[in-house]
Design a protein around this motif. Structure first.
Motif, PDB file in Angstrom:
ATOM      1  N   THR A  37      76.459  21.370 -10.405  1.00  0.00           N
ATOM      2  CA  THR A  37      76.481  22.394 -11.180  1.00  0.00           C
ATOM      3  C   THR A  37      77.514  23.616 -10.997  1.00  0.00           C
ATOM      4  O   THR A  37      78.252  24.071 -11.658  1.00  0.00           O
ATOM      5  CB  THR A  37      74.987  23.194 -11.381  1.00  0.00           C
ATOM      6  OG1 THR A  37      73.960  22.282 -11.395  1.00  0.00           O
ATOM      7  CG2 THR A  37      75.136  24.470 -12.351  1.00  0.00           C
ATOM      8  N   ASP A  38      77.852  23.529  -9.697  1.00  0.00           N
ATOM      9  CA  ASP A  38      78.672  24.465  -9.104  1.00  0.00           C
ATOM     10  C   ASP A  38      80.009  24.376  -9.566  1.00  0.00           C
ATOM     11  O   ASP A  38      80.699  25.485  -9.937  1.00  0.00           O
ATOM     12  CB  ASP A  38      78.983  24.255  -7.468  1.00  0.00           C
ATOM     13  CG  ASP A  38      77.866  24.997  -6.829  1.00  0.00           C
ATOM     14  OD1 ASP A  38      77.155  25.769  -7.594  1.00  0.00           O
ATOM     15  OD2 ASP A  38      77.841  24.852  -5.571  1.00  0.00           O
ATOM     16  N   LYS A  40      80.989  23.765 -12.716  1.00  0.00           N
ATOM     17  CA  LYS A  40      80.884  24.245 -14.110  1.00  0.00           C
ATOM     18  C   LYS A  40      80.708  25.850 -14.229  1.00  0.00           C
ATOM     19  O   LYS A  40      81.494  26.668 -14.700  1.00  0.00           O
ATOM     20  CB  LYS A  40      79.823  23.619 -14.744  1.00  0.00           C
ATOM     21  CG  LYS A  40      79.872  22.148 -15.092  1.00  0.00           C
ATOM     22  CD  LYS A  40      78.848  21.720 -15.846  1.00  0.00           C
ATOM     23  CE  LYS A  40      78.700  20.077 -16.206  1.00  0.00           C
ATOM     24  NZ  LYS A  40      78.731  19.305 -14.906  1.00  0.00           N
ATOM     25  N   TYR A  41      79.725  26.192 -12.909  1.00  0.00           N
ATOM     26  CA  TYR A  41      79.746  27.692 -12.895  1.00  0.00           C
ATOM     27  C   TYR A  41      81.147  28.308 -12.417  1.00  0.00           C
ATOM     28  O   TYR A  41      81.513  29.282 -13.106  1.00  0.00           O
ATOM     29  CB  TYR A  41      78.537  27.815 -11.831  1.00  0.00           C
ATOM     30  CG  TYR A  41      78.667  29.394 -11.339  1.00  0.00           C
ATOM     31  CD1 TYR A  41      77.797  30.291 -12.251  1.00  0.00           C
ATOM     32  CD2 TYR A  41      79.317  29.907 -10.332  1.00  0.00           C
ATOM     33  CE1 TYR A  41      77.722  31.595 -12.034  1.00  0.00           C
ATOM     34  CE2 TYR A  41      79.103  31.462 -10.182  1.00  0.00           C
ATOM     35  CZ  TYR A  41      78.361  32.129 -10.947  1.00  0.00           C
ATOM     36  OH  TYR A  41      78.365  33.526 -10.535  1.00  0.00           O
ATOM     37  N   ARG A  45      83.184  31.050 -14.573  1.00  0.00           N
ATOM     38  CA  ARG A  45      83.457  32.309 -14.091  1.00  0.00           C
ATOM     39  C   ARG A  45      84.967  32.805 -14.378  1.00  0.00           C
ATOM     40  O   ARG A  45      85.382  33.677 -14.802  1.00  0.00           O
ATOM     41  CB  ARG A  45      83.080  32.309 -12.852  1.00  0.00           C
ATOM     42  CG  ARG A  45      83.094  33.826 -12.267  1.00  0.00           C
ATOM     43  CD  ARG A  45      82.836  33.770 -10.785  1.00  0.00           C
ATOM     44  NE  ARG A  45      83.815  33.485  -9.866  1.00  0.00           N
ATOM     45  CZ  ARG A  45      83.598  33.747  -8.513  1.00  0.00           C
ATOM     46  NH1 ARG A  45      82.505  34.278  -7.785  1.00  0.00           N
ATOM     47  NH2 ARG A  45      84.680  32.964  -7.817  1.00  0.00           N
ATOM     48  N   LEU A  60      79.140  27.531 -19.283  1.00  0.00           N
ATOM     49  CA  LEU A  60      77.892  27.948 -18.789  1.00  0.00           C
ATOM     50  C   LEU A  60      76.510  27.294 -19.324  1.00  0.00           C
ATOM     51  O   LEU A  60      75.487  26.813 -18.373  1.00  0.00           O
ATOM     52  CB  LEU A  60      77.679  29.315 -18.770  1.00  0.00           C
ATOM     53  CG  LEU A  60      78.858  30.220 -17.679  1.00  0.00           C
ATOM     54  CD1 LEU A  60      78.994  31.402 -18.327  1.00  0.00           C
ATOM     55  CD2 LEU A  60      78.618  29.884 -16.394  1.00  0.00           C
ATOM     56  N   ALA A  63      76.138  24.005 -17.915  1.00  0.00           N
ATOM     57  CA  ALA A  63      75.635  24.224 -16.250  1.00  0.00           C
ATOM     58  C   ALA A  63      74.104  24.410 -16.212  1.00  0.00           C
ATOM     59  O   ALA A  63      73.202  23.699 -15.596  1.00  0.00           O
ATOM     60  CB  ALA A  63      76.274  25.472 -15.853  1.00  0.00           C
ATOM     61  N   ILE A  64      73.727  25.196 -17.189  1.00  0.00           N
ATOM     62  CA  ILE A  64      72.175  25.555 -17.269  1.00  0.00           C
ATOM     63  C   ILE A  64      71.348  24.308 -17.848  1.00  0.00           C
ATOM     64  O   ILE A  64      70.198  24.236 -17.393  1.00  0.00           O
ATOM     65  CB  ILE A  64      72.022  26.805 -18.164  1.00  0.00           C
ATOM     66  CG1 ILE A  64      72.413  27.892 -17.571  1.00  0.00           C
ATOM     67  CG2 ILE A  64      70.527  26.946 -18.720  1.00  0.00           C
ATOM     68  CD1 ILE A  64      72.470  29.290 -18.333  1.00  0.00           C
ATOM     69  N   TYR A  70      69.274  27.499 -12.008  1.00  0.00           N
ATOM     70  CA  TYR A  70      70.649  28.046 -11.598  1.00  0.00           C
ATOM     71  C   TYR A  70      70.662  29.380 -12.126  1.00  0.00           C
ATOM     72  O   TYR A  70      71.446  29.470 -12.814  1.00  0.00           O
ATOM     73  CB  TYR A  70      71.597  27.237 -11.829  1.00  0.00           C
ATOM     74  CG  TYR A  70      72.930  27.301 -10.949  1.00  0.00           C
ATOM     75  CD1 TYR A  70      73.661  28.446 -11.006  1.00  0.00           C
ATOM     76  CD2 TYR A  70      73.622  26.219 -10.165  1.00  0.00           C
ATOM     77  CE1 TYR A  70      74.811  28.737 -10.382  1.00  0.00           C
ATOM     78  CE2 TYR A  70      74.787  26.588  -9.457  1.00  0.00           C
ATOM     79  CZ  TYR A  70      75.255  27.723  -9.674  1.00  0.00           C
ATOM     80  OH  TYR A  70      76.562  27.849  -8.867  1.00  0.00           O
ATOM     81  N   ALA A  73      74.089  31.109 -13.088  1.00  0.00           N
ATOM     82  CA  ALA A  73      74.760  30.804 -14.314  1.00  0.00           C
ATOM     83  C   ALA A  73      73.923  31.733 -15.473  1.00  0.00           C
ATOM     84  O   ALA A  73      74.756  32.011 -16.413  1.00  0.00           O
ATOM     85  CB  ALA A  73      74.440  29.212 -14.815  1.00  0.00           C
TER      86      ALA A  73
END
Length: 212
Positions: A37-38, A40-41, A45, A60, A63-64, A70, A73
């Motif tokens: 996930t990181d 994508k986060y 950002r 985002l 990612a969720i 997370y 996010a």
């Protein structure tokens, strides 16, 4: 892990305003670790920081969907929608966040303050760009006009209007909007190029009509 190195390189490139390089690193991080996930986060950002609000929201949300726990996010997605002036989306994400994290004070604050969120000239410009890329030129023009209601001397908004008219081969309107864009920002190469394109095609069209 290699994908974390790519994230860090993307962050550094972004800080140095090397947008193309930053995006390459973030995209590479996602490719290297599609289940993490990181990447994508941090890509989301960076997109948000560069006012690519719609693209950031898509990343985002992905990612969720990949990791519903997370929390960062969710917070960033609410910030992104707020930056884009979309109060309904902020409210929706805040409610979704509280459904999963009932004691999250940040989500409660976003929910309470959502009604005060108003579109900005930048958020309307961003919507205009999204419509333009989707080939929705009428919507692009209308969104840019909303930006101009809030900032009448907004060169980028005039330029978007001109570009949309050019895409529709409405050269007179494209020229009119392009001249206003250049008037407001004489240093904008993009506006000058779009204006020159409209004038060139207007001249070609006129010649063809004369030959007939």
């Amino acid at each position: 892990m290699l994908f974390r190195s790519e994230i860090n390189r993307g962050i550094v490139a972004g800080a140095l305003k090397n947008a193309a390089i930053a995006e390459q690193h973030f995209q590479r991080a996602i490719e290297l670790a599609p289940t993490e996930t990181d990447p994508k986060y941090y890509y989301g950002r960076w997109l948000n920081e560069n006012a690519h609000y719609a693209e950031a929201a898509d990343v985002l949300r992905a990612a969720i969907a990949q990791n519903p726990s997370y929390l960062d996010a969710y917070h960033l997605l609410m910030q992104d929608y707020s930056d884009d002036g979309d109060s309904d989306a902020v409210r929706s994400v805040a409610q979704m966040t509280l459904a999963r994290f009932p004691s999250d004070s940040a989500a409660q604050t976003w929910l309470t303050g959502a009604t005060a969120i108003r579109p900005t000239p930048e958020s309307w410009l961003n919507k205009s760009l999204v419509f333009y890329k989707a080939g929705k030129f009428n919507e692009c023009i209308e969104a840019a006009k909303k930006a101009l209601e809030l900032r009448p001397d907004y060169s980028d908004a005039w330029n978007n209007i001109g570009a949309a008219y050019n895409a529709r081969k409405m050269w007179d309107q494209g020229i009119e909007a392009g001249e206003k864009a250049v008037q407001q920002n004489p240093n904008s190469e993009l506006a000058k190029n779009n204006l020159a394109w409209a004038k060139l095609n207007k001249a070609k069209t006129t010649k063809m009509e004369v030959r007939r």
